[in-house]
Scaffold this active site. Structure first.
Site, PDB file in Angstrom:
ATOM      1  N   ARG A  37       0.846  -1.203   0.000  1.00  0.00           N
ATOM      2  CA  ARG A  37       0.000   0.000   0.000  1.00  0.00           C
ATOM      3  C   ARG A  37       0.877   1.248   0.000  1.00  0.00           C
ATOM      4  O   ARG A  37       1.495   1.592   1.007  1.00  0.00           O
ATOM      5  CB  ARG A  37      -0.925   0.010   1.226  1.00  0.00           C
ATOM      6  CG  ARG A  37      -1.793   1.272   1.302  1.00  0.00           C
ATOM      7  CD  ARG A  37      -2.972   1.161   2.238  1.00  0.00           C
ATOM      8  NE  ARG A  37      -2.608   1.119   3.636  1.00  0.00           N
ATOM      9  CZ  ARG A  37      -3.496   1.235   4.635  1.00  0.00           C
ATOM     10  NH1 ARG A  37      -4.786   1.387   4.373  1.00  0.00           N
ATOM     11  NH2 ARG A  37      -3.101   1.178   5.890  1.00  0.00           N
ATOM     12  N   ASP A  79      -3.916   3.667  14.433  1.00  0.00           N
ATOM     13  CA  ASP A  79      -3.047   4.120  13.361  1.00  0.00           C
ATOM     14  C   ASP A  79      -3.497   5.512  12.959  1.00  0.00           C
ATOM     15  O   ASP A  79      -4.280   6.150  13.674  1.00  0.00           O
ATOM     16  CB  ASP A  79      -3.012   3.136  12.196  1.00  0.00           C
ATOM     17  CG  ASP A  79      -4.323   3.068  11.421  1.00  0.00           C
ATOM     18  OD1 ASP A  79      -5.269   3.821  11.740  1.00  0.00           O
ATOM     19  OD2 ASP A  79      -4.415   2.255  10.480  1.00  0.00           O
TER      20      ASP A  79
END
Length: 537
Positions: free
Chosen positions: A162, A451
């Site tokens: 990613r 996160d």
């Protein structure tokens, strides 16, 4: 054009990644695509303001033919047919990369985005680890002498990398004096160094694409893929991409996004935490109807979240694409069995719901949760070694019909806005930002995996509550700048006592100042990580 590397050797072996030919490829990507990227980012703001002014978004009338058309994406390659468990996490340090590859998951989302602080050293180390993993050479020996190697007794997880979102720059690569596009740096260096090897391995190159807000942004990625494959002499359709539907405007363009990427598309993912962040961001000044209750009380069973996930499954399977479930934030704690058992139960319920809804697989953030997710999907799919199905593409969900109003029914979320929730948001925003500034992009806080997405929710809720003068249900106080300043000071001092003066001075104090600035500012900051990036090396 001229490309400049501000720090050619942030770590050992950096020159292997920053080779002249690789840099020339990144420069060419920038020359061809950075201008379109700039225009698309500008278009985001125009569209957002229009939605905030009206309190509405809708499916695009100009692409109705795409939504009504009878088309499918290209069939998935063999390595991506079974994605029932996907492990997520950063590709640095090497120990974490090895643990993810060895986890028993079918796929590893190797994250250069929300779970990774993009220090220059982290970026290059992640790319080295991914290249070494592709060639089977990845290993690590700890200072204590413990060796970590890739397992040979079972398959490794298939890597799906990613890159950063379109909005992030890369300040350590300058092109004509301007920072390069982070997404093109991540993709370009990874693709250049691994694509041919991954093709030989029969496992890629595969990507997760984050933070997109329109099918035109997907079209840009498709153009990048077409050029990159031609550049390296690979067949068109070699690249496969799964798109995270993690912004509210993208939820209205799922068909169109798959259509733009149809030769390269593998599926869509329900990026639930960024999706909540996007709703707050998009409608932050659209009135009280768009104020979400405390973050911890917003469940995936809320009607507006059900509408989003059910539409995603239906759209994907109608087009022959995989529908991937999202992250359950709870994680086990090996030192506290009762916490671990509670985490297992919550993850089991979450993944069972997704499997029954028709998702083809889902995410976990810890290797200990891989068996739990595998069991939940195995109950629906069966054992692949005993004739079970690899996915649920045959589950079409024709009964699902989702309207724009259902996607935007934020008021249907049960729960309240409380001062306790405000306090927790400030604590998490500061604590996570401090860890991010220290070079780590994902961290357990109170047994939840935080996160960038969850930190974005936290600080955005605070800004929105001040803007709307929200009344806090547990105290009767109104969310004001003065109240937030007081609580932020108290939570900052709490963090000082928890982590000590040295860590506080280096990371928590600058984190607190940054959170204060963006929460108390009259102007909303689109991404927390953008100003935070200026504070890291």
């Amino acid at each position: 054009m001229a490309i400049t590397v501000t720090d050619p050797r942030p770590i050992d072996r950096a020159e292997e990644i920053l080779s002249p030919k690789a840099l020339a490829f990144v420069e060419e990507l920038h020359k061809r695509f950075a201008g379109t990227r700039r225009e698309l980012l500008a278009a985001r703001g125009v569209k957002r303001q229009r939605a905030a002014d009206t309190g509405k978004l809708d499916f695009l009338p100009e692409t109705q033919d795409v939504r009504n058309g009878d088309w499918k994406v290209a069939p998935a390659p063999a390595a991506l047919q079974d994605r029932r468990v996907e492990m997520t996490g950063p590709a640095t340090p090497a120990k974490m990369a090895i643990n993810a590859l060895n986890s028993g998951a079918k796929v590893w989302l190797a994250d250069l985005e929300d779970a990774s602080t993009p220090t220059w050293a982290n970026v290059i180390d992640a790319l080295l680890n991914l290249r070494d993993a592709a060639t089977g050479r990845l290993s690590y020996t700890s200072p204590e002498g413990k060796e970590y190697t890739l397992r040979t007794d079972a398959p490794l997880a298939v890597v799906v990398a990613r890159p950063r979102g379109w909005h992030m720059p890369e300040k350590h690569l300058l092109i004509d004096g301007e920072p390069a596009v982070g997404a093109l740096v991540d993709f370009g260096l990874h693709f250049f160094h691994t694509a041919k090897q991954l093709v030989m391995n029969g496992q890629g190159p595969y990507y997760y694409l984050p933070k997109m807000e329109s099918h035109l942004e997907a079209r840009l990625w498709n153009d990048v893929f077409v050029f990159a494959q031609d550049f390296l002499g690979l067949g068109q359709g070699t690249v496969r991409a799964t798109v995270l539907i993690e912004t509210i405007p993208a939820a209205f363009e799922m068909d169109e996004i798959l259509y733009e990427l149809r030769d390269h598309a593998a599926g869509l993912n329900a990026g639930r935490w960024d999706y909540l962040f996007s709703i707050i961001k998009y409608f932050r000044d659209a009135g009280e109807d768009f104020v979400l209750p405390d973050r911890a009380t917003v469940a995936m069973t809320a009607p507006f979240m059900r509408a989003y996930t059910e539409l995603l499954v239906k759209t994907c399977h109608r087009r022959g694409a995989f529908a991937m479930g999202g992250m359950a934030a709870v994680i086990p704690n090996r030192r506290h069995p009762e916490v671990t058992e509670a985490a297992f139960e919550k993850v089991r319920a979450d993944k069972t719901r997704e499997a029954n809804d028709g998702f083809d697989g889902s995410w976990v953030a810890h290797p200990d949760l891989v068996p739990t997710c595998r069991e939940a999907f195995g109950a629906v799919l069966g054992d692949p070694e005993k004739g079970g199905r690899p996915n649920q593409l045959d589950k079409q969900r024709p009964e699902v019909s989702v309207t724009a109003g259902q996607l935007l029914d934020i008021a249907s979320a049960k729960g309240q806005v409380t001062e306790a929730g405000l306090r927790l948001n400030l604590y998490v925003a500061i604590a996570y930002t401090a860890v991010w500034l220290s070079g780590t992009g994902a961290v357990a806080i109170h047994n939840l995996m935080e996160d960038a997405a969850t930190a974005e929710i936290s600080r955005s809720q605070v800004w929105q509550q001040i803007r709307n003068k929200s009344v806090l249900a547990d105290t009767g106080n109104t969310a004001t700048r003065e109240l937030v300043e007081r609580i932020l000071g108290e939570e900052t001092e709490r963090l000082r006592t928890e982590f000590g003066d040295e860590a506080f001075r280096r990371y928590y104090e600058p984190a607190s100042k940054l959170i204060a600035e963006i929460c108390l500012s009259e102007e909303y900051t689109d991404f927390l990580t953008t100003p935070a990036y200026e504070l890291v090396g």
